[in-house]
Design an enzyme around this catalytic site. Structure first.
Site, PDB file in Angstrom:
ATOM      1  N   LYS A 188       6.849   8.707  10.270  1.00  0.00           N
ATOM      2  CA  LYS A 188       7.114   7.561   9.395  1.00  0.00           C
ATOM      3  C   LYS A 188       8.613   7.217   9.302  1.00  0.00           C
ATOM      4  O   LYS A 188       9.465   7.999   9.742  1.00  0.00           O
ATOM      5  CB  LYS A 188       6.542   7.863   8.003  1.00  0.00           C
ATOM      6  N   TYR A 201      -3.371   0.086   7.314  1.00  0.00           N
ATOM      7  CA  TYR A 201      -3.737   0.714   6.035  1.00  0.00           C
ATOM      8  C   TYR A 201      -4.736  -0.132   5.237  1.00  0.00           C
ATOM      9  O   TYR A 201      -4.827   0.012   4.013  1.00  0.00           O
ATOM     10  CB  TYR A 201      -2.478   0.972   5.212  1.00  0.00           C
ATOM     11  N   ASN A 245       6.160  10.612   3.102  1.00  0.00           N
ATOM     12  CA  ASN A 245       5.678  11.963   3.397  1.00  0.00           C
ATOM     13  C   ASN A 245       5.714  12.294   4.884  1.00  0.00           C
ATOM     14  O   ASN A 245       4.926  13.086   5.386  1.00  0.00           O
ATOM     15  CB  ASN A 245       4.289  12.198   2.778  1.00  0.00           C
ATOM     16  N   HIS A 252       1.788  10.682   9.277  1.00  0.00           N
ATOM     17  CA  HIS A 252       0.374  10.362   9.023  1.00  0.00           C
ATOM     18  C   HIS A 252      -0.465  11.021  10.108  1.00  0.00           C
ATOM     19  O   HIS A 252      -0.061  11.060  11.261  1.00  0.00           O
ATOM     20  CB  HIS A 252       0.167   8.846   9.089  1.00  0.00           C
ATOM     21  N   GLU A 260      -7.663   4.102  15.338  1.00  0.00           N
ATOM     22  CA  GLU A 260      -6.204   4.020  15.161  1.00  0.00           C
ATOM     23  C   GLU A 260      -5.491   4.086  16.519  1.00  0.00           C
ATOM     24  O   GLU A 260      -4.536   3.335  16.774  1.00  0.00           O
ATOM     25  CB  GLU A 260      -5.743   5.147  14.230  1.00  0.00           C
TER      26      GLU A 260
HETATM   27  P1  CMP Z   1      -1.078   8.568   4.937  1.00  0.00           P
HETATM   28  O1  CMP Z   1      -1.725   9.748   5.569  1.00  0.00           O
HETATM   29  O2  CMP Z   1      -0.164   7.778   5.794  1.00  0.00           O
HETATM   30  O3  CMP Z   1      -2.233   7.582   4.372  1.00  0.00           O
HETATM   31  C1  CMP Z   1      -2.003   6.712   3.292  1.00  0.00           C
HETATM   32  C2  CMP Z   1      -0.673   6.897   2.652  1.00  0.00           C
HETATM   33  O4  CMP Z   1      -0.502   6.314   1.380  1.00  0.00           O
HETATM   34  C3  CMP Z   1      -0.444   8.366   2.418  1.00  0.00           C
HETATM   35  O5  CMP Z   1      -0.266   9.044   3.654  1.00  0.00           O
HETATM   36  C4  CMP Z   1       0.761   8.325   1.477  1.00  0.00           C
HETATM   37  O6  CMP Z   1       1.988   8.332   2.160  1.00  0.00           O
HETATM   38  C5  CMP Z   1       0.617   6.968   0.784  1.00  0.00           C
HETATM   39  N1  CMP Z   1       0.467   7.093  -0.660  1.00  0.00           N
HETATM   40  C6  CMP Z   1       1.337   6.613  -1.574  1.00  0.00           C
HETATM   41  N2  CMP Z   1       0.907   6.890  -2.813  1.00  0.00           N
HETATM   42  C7  CMP Z   1      -0.258   7.567  -2.701  1.00  0.00           C
HETATM   43  C8  CMP Z   1      -1.185   8.122  -3.635  1.00  0.00           C
HETATM   44  N3  CMP Z   1      -0.991   8.042  -4.957  1.00  0.00           N
HETATM   45  N4  CMP Z   1      -2.273   8.751  -3.136  1.00  0.00           N
HETATM   46  C9  CMP Z   1      -2.489   8.830  -1.799  1.00  0.00           C
HETATM   47  N5  CMP Z   1      -1.650   8.309  -0.864  1.00  0.00           N
HETATM   48  C10 CMP Z   1      -0.540   7.692  -1.314  1.00  0.00           C
END
Ligand code: CMP
Length: 138
Positions: free
Chosen positions: A9, A49, A112, A115, A126
């Site tokens: 990311k 998303y 984070n 993904h 994807e």
């Molecule tokens: P990812 O695996 O990329 O899939 C969806 C993303 O939404 C997740 O990782 C997080 O980075 C982001 N996200 C932000 N806020 C939340 C939340 N409260 N709960 C879950 N995902 C979140």
């Protein structure tokens, strides 16, 4: 052998951490069989998303994912989806286990670092959004 889809990311590219994350991925036995750097458009992020479009964090998620380039990847291993999710650790870095990518590098639940697909079915969907079969070299 199976495949999963990965995104390193914007928080990873911005901090020059893509090599460090790839080292963790490879040390865990996942093979990077396709990889490219792209800058998501708003439309690409919203499509990718789409499943989260009703969630309160959707706007912020799209903003964060378009703020800087990302690295999209196809990873291969036995049980790649499950294996990569173990390597990543919990979505919220505060809950991620020691040694996982998110424990090592993530800044917050939104930023984070990486993904990983949550199922074989979603991995195929994807991967097809970003790679042709000819670009995946095992
Ligand atoms: P990812 O695996 O990329 O899939 C969806 C993303 O939404 C997740 O990782 C997080 O980075 C982001 N996200 C932000 N806020 C939340 C939340 N409260 N709960 C879950 N995902 C979140």
């Amino acid at each position: 052998m199976s495949r999963t889809f990965s995104i390193l990311k914007p928080d990873a590219t911005r901090r020059n951490l893509t090599g460090a994350v790839n080292a963790v991925i490879e040390a865990a036995g996942l093979r990077i069989v396709a990889q490219k750097r792209v800058h998501f458009t708003k439309a690409q992020a919203e499509r990718f998303y789409g499943v989260h479009s009703a969630r309160p964090f959707f706007g912020e998620l799209v903003e964060q994912m378009t703020a800087a380039p990302v690295v999209v990847q196809v990873l291969e291993a036995d049980d790649a989806v499950v294996k990569y999710r173990e390597v990543l650790g919990a979505t919220n870095p505060e809950q991620a286990a020691e040694g996982t990518v998110r424990k090592l590098f993530a800044l917050s639940i939104g930023e984070n670092t990486a993904h990983g697909s949550d199922s074989d079915e979603n991995a195929a969907i994807e991967i097809a959004q970003f790679f042709s079969e000819a670009e995946i070299v095992g």
